[in-house]
Design an enzyme around this catalytic site. Structure first.
Site, PDB file in Angstrom:
ATOM      1  N   ALA A   1       3.151  -1.277   3.990  1.00 31.93           N
ATOM      2  CA  ALA A   1       3.435   0.025   3.331  1.00 31.93           C
ATOM      3  C   ALA A   1       4.940   0.664   3.393  1.00 31.93           C
ATOM      4  O   ALA A   1       5.429   0.463   2.460  1.00 31.93           O
ATOM      5  CB  ALA A   1       2.400   1.214   3.960  1.00 31.93           C
ATOM      6  N   SER A   2       5.148   1.009   4.410  1.00 32.17           N
ATOM      7  CA  SER A   2       6.239   1.900   4.741  1.00 32.17           C
ATOM      8  C   SER A   2       7.657   1.018   4.490  1.00 32.17           C
ATOM      9  O   SER A   2       8.639   1.618   4.049  1.00 32.17           O
ATOM     10  CB  SER A   2       6.425   2.562   5.994  1.00 32.17           C
ATOM     11  OG  SER A   2       6.385   1.629   7.252  1.00 32.17           O
TER      12      SER A   2
ATOM     13  N   ASN B   1       0.755  -1.003   0.082  1.00 32.67           N
ATOM     14  CA  ASN B   1      -0.001   0.115   0.041  1.00 32.67           C
ATOM     15  C   ASN B   1       0.857   1.200   0.004  1.00 32.67           C
ATOM     16  O   ASN B   1       1.539   1.619   1.076  1.00 32.67           O
ATOM     17  CB  ASN B   1      -0.969   0.009   1.039  1.00 32.67           C
ATOM     18  CG  ASN B   1      -1.808   1.191   1.182  1.00 32.67           C
ATOM     19  OD1 ASN B   1      -1.764   2.026   0.437  1.00 32.67           O
ATOM     20  ND2 ASN B   1      -2.344   1.454   2.498  1.00 32.67           N
ATOM     21  N   LEU B   2       1.010   1.991  -0.968  1.00 34.16           N
ATOM     22  CA  LEU B   2       1.645   2.977  -1.169  1.00 34.16           C
ATOM     23  C   LEU B   2       1.091   4.398  -0.478  1.00 34.16           C
ATOM     24  O   LEU B   2       1.691   5.568  -0.419  1.00 34.16           O
ATOM     25  CB  LEU B   2       1.798   3.630  -2.730  1.00 34.16           C
ATOM     26  CG  LEU B   2       2.442   2.516  -3.404  1.00 34.16           C
ATOM     27  CD1 LEU B   2       2.966   3.076  -5.046  1.00 34.16           C
ATOM     28  CD2 LEU B   2       3.843   1.997  -2.914  1.00 34.16           C
ATOM     29  N   LYS B   3      -0.123   4.509   0.171  1.00 39.11           N
ATOM     30  CA  LYS B   3      -0.730   5.252   0.951  1.00 39.11           C
ATOM     31  C   LYS B   3      -0.595   6.693   0.149  1.00 39.11           C
ATOM     32  O   LYS B   3      -0.940   6.690  -1.203  1.00 39.11           O
ATOM     33  CB  LYS B   3      -0.222   5.472   2.167  1.00 39.11           C
ATOM     34  CG  LYS B   3      -0.316   3.979   3.033  1.00 39.11           C
ATOM     35  CD  LYS B   3       0.023   4.302   4.430  1.00 39.11           C
ATOM     36  CE  LYS B   3      -0.011   3.041   5.385  1.00 39.11           C
ATOM     37  NZ  LYS B   3       0.007   3.083   6.834  1.00 39.11           N
TER      38      LYS B   3
ATOM     39  N   ILE C   1       0.923   0.287  13.099  1.00 41.04           N
ATOM     40  CA  ILE C   1       1.081   0.502  11.682  1.00 41.04           C
ATOM     41  C   ILE C   1       2.222   1.458  11.836  1.00 41.04           C
ATOM     42  O   ILE C   1       2.265   2.575  12.543  1.00 41.04           O
ATOM     43  CB  ILE C   1      -0.235   1.241  11.381  1.00 41.04           C
ATOM     44  CG1 ILE C   1      -1.369   0.071  11.073  1.00 41.04           C
ATOM     45  CG2 ILE C   1      -0.149   1.796   9.916  1.00 41.04           C
ATOM     46  CD1 ILE C   1      -2.578   0.653  10.657  1.00 41.04           C
TER      47      ILE C   1
ATOM     48  N   GLU D   1      -5.130  -5.609  11.144  1.00 36.61           N
ATOM     49  CA  GLU D   1      -3.905  -4.513  11.449  1.00 36.61           C
ATOM     50  C   GLU D   1      -4.415  -3.609  12.425  1.00 36.61           C
ATOM     51  O   GLU D   1      -5.073  -2.676  12.473  1.00 36.61           O
ATOM     52  CB  GLU D   1      -4.055  -3.543  10.129  1.00 36.61           C
ATOM     53  CG  GLU D   1      -3.357  -4.191   8.909  1.00 36.61           C
ATOM     54  CD  GLU D   1      -3.295  -2.910   8.024  1.00 36.61           C
ATOM     55  OE1 GLU D   1      -2.193  -2.701   7.422  1.00 36.61           O
ATOM     56  OE2 GLU D   1      -4.134  -2.189   7.739  1.00 36.61           O
TER      57      GLU D   1
ATOM     58  N   HIS E   1      -9.558   0.616   5.796  1.00 36.38           N
ATOM     59  CA  HIS E   1      -8.141   0.609   6.201  1.00 36.38           C
ATOM     60  C   HIS E   1      -8.165   1.431   7.354  1.00 36.38           C
ATOM     61  O   HIS E   1      -9.096   2.326   7.352  1.00 36.38           O
ATOM     62  CB  HIS E   1      -7.024   1.204   5.162  1.00 36.38           C
ATOM     63  CG  HIS E   1      -5.842   1.094   5.699  1.00 36.38           C
ATOM     64  ND1 HIS E   1      -5.186   2.229   6.493  1.00 36.38           N
ATOM     65  CD2 HIS E   1      -4.703   0.465   5.519  1.00 36.38           C
ATOM     66  CE1 HIS E   1      -3.954   1.932   6.937  1.00 36.38           C
ATOM     67  NE2 HIS E   1      -3.663   0.775   6.189  1.00 36.38           N
TER      68      HIS E   1
END
Length: 215
Positions: free
Chosen positions: A193-194, A6-8, A138, A133, A85
């Site tokens: 993501a990160s 997930n690139l957010k 997160i 999650e 999310h």
């Protein structure tokens, strides 16, 4: 194992990450998808990587300014969508509506939830998968499989009690060890993501992540 990146709204190059993901998927045989911003779905899909929307709304064609239409996401190249999310929380009726919108255009779906109780409720809506999650983990780099493994095992049991719904593990996933631990706890994939979007070398980060399960 299914790996969803997930690139957010991170300030990364979505095409570069997508190209890296496509290469690693081809090299290793691991299923990897990238979920960019809605405006970048088309460019990301053109790389050949499996592309997911970060969200679609529970709307059809009509007067819905600012909404993400499932048809538009699919036409741009999305093959699936995340819903609910922790950074895009929805009411139960909107999750259900989003799932029906996704079904309408053939998008796969993953519904995110915070804990096993919410996983059970999400699974009852019949998405293709759910992702547990815990919000507190997160972006921390501490995976739920390490901080509280029972959240994963209890989520798998909760989903199994409802029906045939895969469970993904999210929050803090960044290494191959995290992915292996998630699999050992019963997860069918990971949502991260990160660990990739913020990496100086996304391709290397993805290689390290999937190396334990590569063909």
């Amino acid at each position: 194992m299914f790996v969803v990146v997930n690139l957010k709204a991170y300030p990364c190059d979505p095409v570069a990450v997508a190209e890296a993901a496509a290469d690693v998927a081809d090299e290793t045989g691991v299923r990897i998808a990238v979920a960019p911003q809605a405006a970048d779905i088309s460019r990301v899909a053109e790389t050949g990587v499996e592309t997911w929307a970060q969200h679609v709304d529970a709307v059809d064609h009509g007067s819905h300014t600012g909404s993400t239409l499932a048809e538009a996401a699919a036409e741009a190249g999305a093959e699936g969508t995340l819903l609910n999310h922790s950074e895009k929380r929805l009411r139960l009726a909107d999750i259900d509506g989003g799932l029906r919108a996704a079904e309408r255009v053939g998008l796969e779906s993953i519904v995110c939830a915070n804990n096993p109780r919410q996983i059970a409720a999400a699974a009852a809506l019949e998405p293709d998968a759910v992702a547990v999650e815990p919000p507190a983990l997160i972006g921390t780099g501490t995976p739920v499989s390490q901080a509280d493994p029972e959240v994963v095992t209890d989520s798998v049991e909760a989903a199994d009690a409802v029906g045939d719904v895969d469970v993904l593990c999210g929050a803090g996933i960044s290494t191959g060890d995290d992915l292996e631990a998630a699999a050992e706890l019963g997860a069918e994939g990971v949502l991260l993501a990160s660990g990739v979007a913020k990496a100086d070398a996304p391709k290397a980060a993805l290689r390290d992540l999937v190396e334990p399960i590569a063909e």
